[in-house]
Scaffold this active site. Structure first.
Site, PDB file in Angstrom:
ATOM      1  CD  GLU A 176       4.430   0.861  -4.646  1.00 34.70           C
ATOM      2  OE1 GLU A 176       5.427   0.662  -5.356  1.00 34.70           O
ATOM      3  OE2 GLU A 176       3.267   0.814  -5.064  1.00 34.70           O
ATOM      4  CG  ASP A 177       5.687  -3.541  -1.737  1.00 34.04           C
ATOM      5  OD1 ASP A 177       4.764  -2.716  -1.889  1.00 34.04           O
ATOM      6  OD2 ASP A 177       6.081  -4.299  -2.627  1.00 34.04           O
TER       7      ASP A 177
END
Ligand code: MN
Length: 745
Positions: free
Chosen positions: A95-96
């Site tokens: 996600e990051d």
């Protein structure tokens, strides 16, 4: 692939404090887990360390501190397996950071990639603004997490975020804390993670009601000495008796969950003093199975021998466990100085389940089911497990563990964040009718998570669905084929019937005007007879066909004038007639245009505008009053009534193999209204496929365009090639052979 030097750690300069934390984590794993693949955990750590190397938390510390902490919470609170620990280390990577899911799959395999994928998706579900619909969000989360470990890591992630919430802005703190209280804590309860649940609740209370939180903490601290002394005095006699009776046990005063004190204050409307004045003691027996259960009761009788029980406060969760698997005997007794003491009595295994919940027993279970009922069965099985000897092959069983709860339903968000529940496989049309019939009647397209999709698109749990409507749009009978909800189906049918009814009314008006002029005054019974003799099912059907222009009102006038016979001919079964016609229409292979099995070059033929037949279509001829033959497709929407009601006007027709004859065909094209899409379509048609366009009409609204393209084609194969090519243009959602709507005026 992630480079070997990173996987082996040779190129990574890992800060000593994080190396130390990793070593501690590995030590915890060795102590708590049945089997540990240390290299897997080291590898996951290195990838996470490298991926997050430039990221920082809101507090300013290096990001890697977070996944490390989450991994350690997974071991301490849940203690399931090494894959869970590796997943915790990697949980924010996709996600990051720039590390993709594919990269994770290549490096760690499908299982771990599946968990990381679930974690990435699930965070979207929690992002929703659907507070107040907690039960649905919980189901949504469960329906999205096919692997139970997704939820475990998510809990640990949330717990660490709550532990470190102070570095966030106040508004964000409140949002996260509310979410924690409404969504995470009840879900933790459902799974029986009692320790985790109360920790989450206490953190939330500290954020949402700091005054009360401080007051409770202070109150408890001030009274601590007095309480400790009291508890010692209370426990002493029990401890002595149990020892001399030969029990192996632990007994201790337990600190109460701050949030539960707060809840009691609110619910019972009592001041803090009266709530925390209730002391709580726990006795945990080191005894297994049946003997353990019996010992609970024996201990109970020892305790109630020493202290007078308050009968109304007795609860037996040993014989009748709670639905989440919790087992314990609860009683409240009067201690010294008349003070009340709550006592829990349980075995070590019951205690483990109470603290770690179902997780404590996932180790032994291969899979649990789809429905609440099966979930309950699973929990029953957990209870039975208490009486069985302990197994110790955690990872083997966990491998195929699948949690498929609630997969008969999907959970969808409106643009405002409201949550709707629909059956699996629902489409935007189902969604639209669920919102409101008017929305359903006029829906022309839908955006799912911001992207345009066709109306027949199958929706998934967690999708945010925006329906685009147009006043001009009306239901398409084809929708019936893909909708799954009863509501959508019945409303579309109603609409079609209503349309037929209106057409029949119009037909009756036409007939009445025309019959007055012709001086015909027929009773309803006479009309019924005429309809039957003309082989209409009823007068309604007759008027409908007049209304839509399929049957000429003049034919009816002539017929009514000319005949007065009361004899009605035997009517062949409607279905039989249609099917036997289809049988004859399907025979093909003739070299020339054949009408009724013979070559008739002198008869005029027209192609019916309602279905625009082209060579390759299965067709039939309808002899009009002028003697010309109208060619219809057998799947034309007007075909059944023509074939059934006017069988004597029908002639079988087959295609010839004429070259260089162009036929008119029309396509309906639906897609995104993006710049250049029209020119892309015309390029494909006219340049690539050298096809002449006769006309194009385009309507666009709210980012959706709908066009009708009329073309000249040589045959069905040609038309299919065109449809295929247009479908491949970016942004095109659907290309349909056009069938003219029946006009009702
Ligand atoms: Mn996280």
């Amino acid at each position: 692939m992630i480079s070997a030097s990173i996987l082996q750690g040779t190129e990574l300069a890992i800060e000593p404090r994080y190396q130390a934390q990793l070593d501690q984590l590995l030590a915890d794993c060795r102590a708590q887990l049945v089997a540990v693949d240390e290299e897997l955990i080291r590898k996951a750590f290195r990838v996470a360390y490298w991926a997050h190397r430039n990221d920082r938390r809101a507090s300013g510390e290096p990001y890697i501190a977070h996944p490390l902490a989450v991994a350690s919470l997974c071991v301490r609170h849940i203690g399931l397996d090494d894959v869970t620990v590796a997943a915790a280390l990697l949980h924010d990577v996709v996600e990051d950071t720039e590390v993709s899911l594919d990269l994770i799959r290549d490096t760690f395999g499908d299982t771990l990639a599946g968990i990381i994928d679930g974690l990435t998706k699930i965070s979207g579900a929690f992002e929703s603004r659907a507070l107040g619909q907690a039960e649905n969000v919980r189901k949504l989360v469960l329906s999205m997490a096919s692997d139970i470990r997704v939820i475990l890591v998510k809990f640990a992630d949330r717990l660490h975020n709550m532990q470190t919430i102070e570095s966030l802005p106040k508004a964000k703190q409140v949002k996260i804390a509310t979410e924690t209280l409404e969504l995470f804590a009840p879900l933790a309860h459902r799974f029986g993670f009692f320790a985790l649940r109360s920790e989450l609740e206490d953190h939330a209370l500290r954020v949402l009601n700091p005054e009360v939180f401080d007051q409770i903490v202070r109150g408890l601290r001030e009274a601590k000495k007095d309480r400790d002394a009291f508890v010692d005095r209370f426990i002493g006699p029990i401890r002595d008796r149990l020892r001399s009776d030969g029990f192996d046990f632990d007994i201790y005063g337990r600190s109460k969950n701050l949030f539960s004190i707060y809840r009691k204050m609110k619910r019972q409307n009592k001041p803090l003093e009266e709530i925390y004045d209730v002391f709580a003691i726990r006795i945990v027996l080191n005894a297994d199975g049946k003997k353990g259960k019996e010992d609970c009761w024996r201990v109970y009788s020892v305790v109630t021998d020493l202290y007078k029980p308050l009968p109304e406060r007795f609860r037996d969760f040993v014989s009748v466990p709670k639905s989440n698997g919790y087992q314990s005997l609860h009683t409240t007794v009067l201690g010294p100085e008349g003070r009340r003491v709550e006592i829990q009595i349980r075995t070590r295994e019951m205690h483990e389940i109470a603290e770690k919940g179902v997780a404590a027993h996932w180790k032994y279970k291969e899979g649990i089911g789809r429905s609440d009922e099966e979930m309950d069965q699973f929990l029953n099985w957990v209870r039975e497990l208490l009486e069985a000897p302990k197994a110790d092959h955690a990872t083997e069983f966990v491998k195929d563990f699948r949690l498929n709860l609630y997969d008969e339903e999907i959970y969808l968000f409106t643009p405002r964040g409201d949550l709707l529940t629909l059956p699996r496989d629902s489409t935007p049309v189902d969604f639209a009718f669920h919102v409101h019939s008017e929305v359903g009647f006029h829906c022309i397209g839908a955006k799912v998570n911001g992207r345009m999709v066709p109306l027949s698109h199958r929706l998934n749990s967690g999708d945010q669905v925006e329906i685009i409507t147009s006043k001009k749009q009306t239901p398409n009978p084809d929708w019936i084929k893909f909708v799954v909800t009863q509501k959508a189906r019945s409303r579309i049918r109603q609409w079609i019937n209503e349309k037929r009814r209106k057409a029949a009314e119009l037909g009756r008006d036409i007939w009445e005007k025309r019959s007055r002029k012709a001086d015909l005054d027929l009773t309803e019974a006479e009309m019924q007879r005429i309809a039957t003799r003309l082989r209409f099912a009823n007068t309604q059907q007759l008027f409908y066909e007049i209304g839509v222009g399929m049957y000429d009102v003049n034919d009816l006038v002539n017929f009514a004038r000319g005949t007065r016979t009361s004899e009605t001919p035997e009517v062949e079964s409607v279905q039989d007639q249609y099917e036997s016609f289809l049988d004859t229409a399907q025979s093909s292979g003739s070299p020339a245009l054949m009408i009724d099995g013979e070559l008739h070059t002198d008869i005029a033929t027209h192609y019916a505008p309602c279905c625009n037949p082209i060579p390759g279509d299965e067709v039939f001829g309808y002899v009009s009053r002028s003697g010309a033959i109208k060619i219809h497709r057998v799947n034309c929407r007007n075909a059944p009534s023509l074939l059934i009601n006017q069988p004597d006007r029908i002639v079988p027709v087959e295609w010839s193999r004429q070259k260089d004859v162009q036929f008119v065909a029309a396509l309906r094209v639906v897609g995104e209204d993006r710049v250049g899409i029209l020119s892309d379509i015309t390029t494909v048609i006219s340049k690539n496929l050298k096809t002449n366009i006769r006309s194009i009409t385009i309507a666009s609204e709210d980012g959706i365009f709908e066009g009708t393209i009329v073309l000249h084609v040589s045959d069905l194969a040609h038309l299919r090639r065109l449809i295929d090519r247009i479908k491949r243009i970016e942004g095109i959602h659907g290309v349909y052979r056009f069938e003219q709507e029946v006009e009702t005026g």
